[in-house]
Scaffold this active site. Structure first.
Site, mmCIF file in Angstrom:
data_model
loop_
_atom_site.group_PDB
_atom_site.id
_atom_site.type_symbol
_atom_site.label_atom_id
_atom_site.label_comp_id
_atom_site.label_asym_id
_atom_site.label_seq_id
_atom_site.Cartn_x
_atom_site.Cartn_y
_atom_site.Cartn_z
ATOM 1 N N GLU A 120 83.773 54.284 25.033
ATOM 2 C CA GLU A 120 84.337 54.350 23.681
ATOM 3 C C GLU A 120 83.544 55.391 22.892
ATOM 4 O O GLU A 120 82.469 55.814 23.326
ATOM 5 C CB GLU A 120 84.237 52.974 23.012
ATOM 6 N N ILE B 74 88.376 59.890 28.754
ATOM 7 C CA ILE B 74 89.107 59.253 29.845
ATOM 8 C C ILE B 74 89.686 60.311 30.789
ATOM 9 O O ILE B 74 90.618 61.044 30.431
ATOM 10 C CB ILE B 74 90.217 58.319 29.306
ATOM 11 N N GLU C 32 80.489 58.257 35.055
ATOM 12 C CA GLU C 32 80.329 57.055 35.900
ATOM 13 C C GLU C 32 78.867 56.578 35.955
ATOM 14 O O GLU C 32 78.387 56.091 36.977
ATOM 15 C CB GLU C 32 80.967 57.256 37.277
HETATM 16 N N1 CAA Z 1 79.049 44.183 39.944
HETATM 17 C C1 CAA Z 1 79.478 43.022 39.410
HETATM 18 N N2 CAA Z 1 78.878 42.441 38.344
HETATM 19 C C2 CAA Z 1 77.831 43.095 37.792
HETATM 20 C C3 CAA Z 1 77.342 44.305 38.305
HETATM 21 C C4 CAA Z 1 77.996 44.851 39.433
HETATM 22 N N3 CAA Z 1 77.592 46.006 39.967
HETATM 23 N N4 CAA Z 1 76.297 44.713 37.561
HETATM 24 C C5 CAA Z 1 76.118 43.779 36.622
HETATM 25 N N5 CAA Z 1 77.046 42.801 36.757
HETATM 26 C C6 CAA Z 1 77.150 41.574 35.970
HETATM 27 C C7 CAA Z 1 75.810 40.864 35.959
HETATM 28 O O1 CAA Z 1 75.663 40.048 37.104
HETATM 29 C C8 CAA Z 1 75.899 40.063 34.680
HETATM 30 O O2 CAA Z 1 76.659 38.896 34.919
HETATM 31 P P1 CAA Z 1 76.015 37.444 34.667
HETATM 32 O O3 CAA Z 1 75.703 37.428 33.192
HETATM 33 O O4 CAA Z 1 77.083 36.504 35.083
HETATM 34 O O5 CAA Z 1 74.766 37.404 35.514
HETATM 35 C C9 CAA Z 1 76.715 40.944 33.753
HETATM 36 O O6 CAA Z 1 77.415 41.864 34.604
HETATM 37 C C10 CAA Z 1 75.866 41.709 32.768
HETATM 38 O O7 CAA Z 1 74.977 42.521 33.513
HETATM 39 P P2 CAA Z 1 73.714 43.215 32.862
HETATM 40 O O8 CAA Z 1 72.908 42.180 32.122
HETATM 41 O O9 CAA Z 1 73.034 44.002 33.924
HETATM 42 O O10 CAA Z 1 74.413 44.168 31.776
HETATM 43 P P3 CAA Z 1 73.787 45.272 30.828
HETATM 44 O O11 CAA Z 1 74.419 45.180 29.502
HETATM 45 O O12 CAA Z 1 72.294 45.247 30.908
HETATM 46 O O13 CAA Z 1 74.381 46.665 31.433
HETATM 47 C C11 CAA Z 1 74.438 48.609 32.781
HETATM 48 C C12 CAA Z 1 74.244 47.083 32.679
HETATM 49 C C13 CAA Z 1 74.039 48.909 34.211
HETATM 50 C C14 CAA Z 1 73.584 49.416 31.814
HETATM 51 C C15 CAA Z 1 75.941 48.938 32.538
HETATM 52 O O14 CAA Z 1 76.293 48.794 31.184
HETATM 53 C C16 CAA Z 1 76.330 50.316 33.026
HETATM 54 O O15 CAA Z 1 76.583 50.521 34.215
HETATM 55 N N6 CAA Z 1 76.408 51.320 32.101
HETATM 56 C C17 CAA Z 1 76.952 52.604 32.432
HETATM 57 C C18 CAA Z 1 78.420 52.620 32.185
HETATM 58 C C19 CAA Z 1 79.116 53.688 32.939
HETATM 59 O O16 CAA Z 1 78.834 53.957 34.096
HETATM 60 N N7 CAA Z 1 80.107 54.281 32.285
HETATM 61 C C20 CAA Z 1 80.892 55.245 32.916
HETATM 62 C C21 CAA Z 1 82.246 55.253 32.292
HETATM 63 S S1 CAA Z 1 83.528 55.427 33.434
HETATM 64 C C22 CAA Z 1 83.710 57.061 33.753
HETATM 65 O O17 CAA Z 1 82.877 57.875 33.512
HETATM 66 C C23 CAA Z 1 84.974 57.314 34.448
HETATM 67 C C24 CAA Z 1 85.497 58.667 34.447
HETATM 68 O O18 CAA Z 1 86.338 58.975 33.643
HETATM 69 C C25 CAA Z 1 85.149 59.577 35.548
#
Ligand code: CAA
Length: 386
Positions: A127, A157, A363
């Protein structure tokens, strides 16, 4: 343990290499220059099965394994990195989660068209104020009878200006934080859904990127993907696979940059000899090639783990981190080897350097990959020797 590809994998690799060399590479500079979406390549990309490689054949996909997907995407990325990200998003970020979490009706209605080339998919998580902190979703989805009403803006996006079908994440219960996020399937013709202006980018300029806006966008409850409140897990799990795709895009860019650099170093003369006789150039080529091989091994291992149905958040993040940093290193060195020519648009390494840059951002940035890697290591608490 062996490192040989099967005959079938080699065949897919050869087919993708031939297509990338003969059809993608010759058009890549022009599409980049014009920021033109590679629509011209889409029919053949679908026909060859590249746009839905791991989708089951009963839903119109190629029904292949993840290693096949990676092998094809590596070649496509060397030919045209913009076409590659279009392919990667449709495969891993759109078709993947619908195949995994969708109901049979959703698969028929929203997966089949995007697997067979009638439509294109996109994934909407980021966002305007929410990038790395993906849990901080501001978009909302409120239940109203049998419908959800969505409001909010999604940013950066990939595919959006050309896509028909969108996976959108929104808050259904703010109090529950990550457990209050739900995934939905939206269609471009849904009332209240619109596409923002196309972004002008540094690299992958032929891929299309824009915001999507939801203003009182009303959709039926049947558009919920997976369970209500499970959207964050779906988003994260989807990104695990998506990151293998972006790592592969980075690898393909590195392969192309290395080839151009090696060729140029053999042709260019300075001080009365070919510049590949100079140790300064040789060491660059050696470092480039070694990092490329290490990226390839990390990526193929992560893909293999997906095919073995093993959890691979850690390995996907390692592959993405290393391959994306490598592609920035390799394309930079490729420009250096080309000298002044490498800085000019006439030479493909200039575009490859620009294309490589995004692989460390989308990503999940390199910083987020390091965070994911470290968290996984600490949680596993496993030792190599002790
Ligand atoms: N698979 C499944 N569940 C997962 C997971 C995974 N890989 N990683 C975390 N979770 C779950 C956790 O188990 C947790 O669940 P519970 O509470 O039930 O235990 C929940 O998600 C929350 O996890 P965290 O506490 O780790 O969450 P966080 O707020 O600390 O964030 C983060 C984790 C890794 C920073 C995450 O926010 C992240 O990956 N950020 C980056 C976002 C990103 O990659 N954006 C890219 C946008 S898409 C894009 O770019 C597409 C495009 O157009 C090319």
């Amino acid at each position: 343990m062996h490192f040989n590809l099967s005959d079938e994998h080699k065949m897919i690799q050869d087919m993708a290499r031939k297509f990338a060399r003969e059809e993608l590479a010759p058009k890549a500079a022009e599409l980049d220059e014009k920021s033109e979406f590679p629509s011209m390549h889409m029919p053949k990309m679908f026909e060859l099965g590249f746009m839905s490689m791991t989708v089951d054949t009963k839903y119109g996909g190629a029904g292949m394994d993840t290693l096949s997907y990676v092998l094809a995407l590596e070649q496509i990325s060397a030919g045209c990195a913009s076409t590659a990200v279009t392919m990667s998003v449709n495969n891993s970020l759109y078709c993947g989660p619908i195949q995994k979490y969708g109901t049979e009706e959703q698969k028929q209605e929203f997966l089949v068209p995007c697997a067979t080339g009638k439509k294109l998919g996109a994934y909407c998580l980021s966002e305007p104020g929410t990038g790395s902190d993906a849990a901080n979703q501001k978009a909302t989805a409120l239940l109203d009878g049998n419908d959800y009403i969505l409001n909010g803006t999604k940013n950066f996006i990939t595919n959006a200006p050309n896509a028909d079908s969108f996976i959108v994440f929104a808050m259904t219960d703010k109090e529950k934080k990550t457990k209050g996020i739900t995934a939905f399937i939206l269609q471009k013709e849904d009332a209240g859904f619109s596409i923002g202006k196309k972004e002008v980018k540094l690299g992958i300029r032929a891929s299309s990127t824009s915001a999507v806006v939801m203003e009182d966008c009303r959709i039926p409850k049947s558009r919920v993907l997976g369970e209500v409140g499970k959207g964050f897990n779906i988003a994260m799990n989807t990104l695990d696979y998506g990151r293998i795709g972006i790592a592969t895009q980075a690898l393909g860019i590195s392969n192309a940059a290395f080839d151009y650099a090696l060729k140029y170093a053999g042709e260019r003369e300075a001080f009365g000899q070919s510049i590949n006789n100079f140790q300064a150039i040789q060491w660059m080529l050696a470092d480039m090639s070694t990092r490329i091989e290490a990226s390839r091994l990390l990526i193929y291992r992560a893909a293999w783990m997906v095919d073995q149905k093993m959890p691979c958040s850690l390995q996907a993040a390692q592959a993405k981190l290393y391959a994306s940093e490598t592609s920035n290193f390799v394309t930079n060195k490729a420009v250096q080897i080309h000298g002044g020519y490498g800085y000019c648009r006439e030479y493909p390494v200039e575009r490859l350097l620009r294309d490589a840059r995004i692989t460390e951002i989308y990503e999940g940035t390199s910083e987020i990959q390091r965070l994911v890697i470290a968290r996984n290591l600490i949680k596993a608490n496993e030792y190599y020797f002790l």
